[in-house]
Design a protein around this motif. Structure first.
Motif, PDB file in Angstrom:
ATOM      1  N   ALA A   1      -5.354   6.751   6.135  1.00 46.09           N
ATOM      2  CA  ALA A   1      -4.803   7.661   5.127  1.00 46.09           C
ATOM      3  C   ALA A   1      -3.998   8.775   5.793  1.00 46.09           C
ATOM      4  O   ALA A   1      -2.960   9.203   5.263  1.00 46.09           O
ATOM      5  CB  ALA A   1      -5.923   8.244   4.281  1.00 46.09           C
TER       6      ALA A   1
ATOM      7  N   VAL B   1       0.947   3.958  -3.160  1.00 45.23           N
ATOM      8  CA  VAL B   1       0.615   5.372  -2.971  1.00 45.23           C
ATOM      9  C   VAL B   1       1.804   6.257  -3.312  1.00 45.23           C
ATOM     10  O   VAL B   1       1.664   7.292  -3.977  1.00 45.23           O
ATOM     11  CB  VAL B   1       0.141   5.616  -1.526  1.00 45.23           C
ATOM     12  CG1 VAL B   1      -0.096   7.105  -1.279  1.00 45.23           C
ATOM     13  CG2 VAL B   1      -1.145   4.840  -1.239  1.00 45.23           C
TER      14      VAL B   1
ATOM     15  N   THR C   1       0.833  -1.211   0.000  1.00 47.85           N
ATOM     16  CA  THR C   1       0.000   0.000   0.000  1.00 47.85           C
ATOM     17  C   THR C   1       0.860   1.250   0.000  1.00 47.85           C
ATOM     18  O   THR C   1       0.608   2.205  -0.745  1.00 47.85           O
ATOM     19  CB  THR C   1      -0.924   0.004   1.220  1.00 47.85           C
ATOM     20  OG1 THR C   1      -1.700  -1.202   1.252  1.00 47.85           O
ATOM     21  CG2 THR C   1      -1.876   1.196   1.176  1.00 47.85           C
TER      22      THR C   1
END
Length: 328
Positions: free
Chosen positions: A192, A112, A108
């Motif tokens: 996030a 990103v 992840t």
């Protein structure tokens, strides 16, 4: 040539190249780690504080560390043939389970970071190509190269000082709020927030590369005949840039992105350590410090597989972007 046939040929060629590559990587990594001083038994004995030579020998015998090197290699290859990465002496659990716990966090973070790097790099490179040789081009070049020159750990620390300590906008480490019972979108938003700083720290180093590459590729494509034909047909500058120039300029960018997967895995070691991010990079650092070479071999093997998969994906993208590539 139909797209599916080009993709099938690309996949077949990649698989034929991947098998000997992976085998060579496994053997090379194994012998390189054997050159490192100490082993997991030494570290475990040192942490115990009162270990004897007999107890250290017993630990080595328990985990097979006292066997000849070639015998250990044969055992490891036999485990791989049975889809097993072995057992971790330090963590007391199968290596595959240990990696499975940390892999989602690293994937992840890398996804990103790569998205941020490519997006900012393409935008900055497009602006630099549009103002080539003028003041905006020079200022953006200096701005992007600044982050390329600064070590990632220093950038990470400065981002923590600014956004966590001074402004208090973002957390300084971890992957989620401890003890949080959030679910759904609030939980996603919470994760996030914790990912913004480490992903940005990992991405900023690569922004300058993609910006300069985009600028050079777009300036080269602008001189081709099909671009002048598109302008002659009455297309707007934005339409020509988006549909013709940028699409052809994406080929070297996607190639470089595939090459950077391995570099990002290496950079993740520093970033995950600075931000206490629970991923493979931090696990690799802990494995090195603990001389847990079984875990480190599993991480190196998985990293190699990720790089090969990324390069295969890049080949597929190339076959879609340029039909001439898939026909070779």
């Amino acid at each position: 040539m139909p797209v599916l046939i080009r993709i099938a040929r690309t996949l077949r060629r990649t698989l034929l190249q991947a098998v000997p590559t992976i085998l060579g990587i496994v053997i090379l990594n194994f012998f390189l780690l054997q050159l490192a001083p100490g082993d997991a038994a030494d570290v475990l004995a040192g942490e115990a504080g009162s270990a004897t030579e007999e107890s250290v020998a017993a630990l080595r015998a328990r985990f097979g560390l006292d066997s000849p090197v070639l015998e250990q290699l044969a055992t490891y290859l036999g485990n791989l043939a049975q889809f097993s990465l072995g057992f971790s002496p330090r963590y007391g659990m199968p290596v595959a389970d240990l990696i499975a716990q940390r892999l989602p966090g690293t994937l992840t973070l890398m996804a990103v970071a790569l998205f941020i790097a490519i997006l900012l790099g393409v935008v900055l490179g497009s602006l630099m190509a549009s103002f080539a040789g003028r003041i905006p081009d020079r200022l953006l070049s200096i701005f992007s190269l600044l982050f390329y020159s600064i070590p990632s750990f220093w950038i990470g620390l400065m981002l923590i000082v600014l956004f966590s300590v001074k402004l208090g906008w973002l957390p300084s480490g971890g992957a989620a709020t401890i003890g949080s019972q959030l679910k759904g979108f609030p939980a996603l938003l919470d994760k996030a927030r914790y990912m913004v700083l480490p992903a940005t720290s990992l991405a900023l180093f690569y922004v300058a590369i993609y910006a300069r590459l985009t600028r050079a590729a777009m300036l080269e494509v602008k001189n081709h005949d099909f671009v002048r034909t598109a302008y002659a047909k009455g297309l707007t500058p934005f339409g020509v840039t988006a549909r013709h120039i940028l699409r052809n300029a994406l080929i070297p960018i996607t190639t470089m992105a595939g090459m950077h997967i391995g570099g990002m895995l290496g950079g993740a070691v520093v970033v995950e350590t600075v931000y206490s991010w629970p991923g493979l990079g931090r696990l690799a650092f802990e494995a090195v410090m603990g001389r847990d070479f079984t875990v480190l071999l599993g991480i190196l093997l998985l990293s190699s597989l990720l790089v090969i998969i990324a390069n295969a994906a890049v080949d597929l993208v190339h076959a879609w972007l340029d039909p001439r590539i898939g026909a070779r």
